[in-house]
Write a protein that holds these residues in place. Sequence first.
Motif, short mmCIF file in Angstrom:
data_model
loop_
_atom_site.label_atom_id
_atom_site.label_comp_id
_atom_site.label_asym_id
_atom_site.label_seq_id
_atom_site.Cartn_x
_atom_site.Cartn_y
_atom_site.Cartn_z
N SER A 1 0.21 -5.22 -7.34
CA SER A 1 -0.60 -4.13 -7.44
C SER A 1 0.46 -2.22 -7.46
O SER A 1 -0.25 -1.46 -8.07
N LYS B 1 0.80 -1.05 0.31
CA LYS B 1 -0.18 -0.02 -0.16
C LYS B 1 0.92 1.27 0.01
O LYS B 1 0.24 2.08 -1.06
N VAL C 1 -4.94 -3.13 -3.89
CA VAL C 1 -3.47 -3.23 -2.85
C VAL C 1 -3.23 -4.76 -2.84
O VAL C 1 -4.92 -5.08 -2.06
N ASP D 1 -8.01 0.23 -1.69
CA ASP D 1 -7.36 -0.89 -1.10
C ASP D 1 -8.25 -2.02 -2.10
O ASP D 1 -7.74 -3.14 -1.49
#
Length: 194
Positions: free
Chosen positions: A121, A89, A114, A111
């Motif tokens: 990601s 993240k 990730v 969110d």
Amino acid sequence: MEWIKSILEKHTDADGKLNLGEAIKEINEEAPKNVVPKDVYNKVAVEKKKAEAKVKEYEGTKLTDEEQRQKAIDDANAEKEKYQKMANKLEVEKILITAGMQEDDYKDFIDGIVTADADTSKTVATAMANTFKTKLEAAEAKAKNDNLKNTPRPGGGDGSSGETKSKDIQLAESLAANAGSKGGISAYLEGDNK
């Protein structure tokens, strides 16, 4: 609640009319037999939770050594995945911020992009950042063009086809127009237009 239904059916005549007074009277008489008081329910619910906790604790002590090791490995893997997602993240946020985004721009979807896989990601974040950057640059270019279109031209012209002509051009056009009627430039020079 079947007991209420049966009481209502019992006090409904063939025409479908309900004798409400008699139904309520019988419901009030039968309620203590069919309804648990709230304080009793709450007490039983608390005791049930305590019993479930004891059963879980007991099951934990009865696990074999192999099951305990596997549980520890599973717990460690879950923690590892949690921290990997947190690290990913941060990387995704770095990519998005570098592209010019602010937290309000990405807080609703970060969110969702990730994952525990860092490469995936980063790939998704880079694609989104490039799209955002392209859209931002296009919007800035359009705004710049709009500002240029609305800026008046130097020299008093407004950019339309009716620009103010210089005196030299006006004189030349006047001479050309008069050329046929009074002999053109030679007539002008001889003094007819003084």
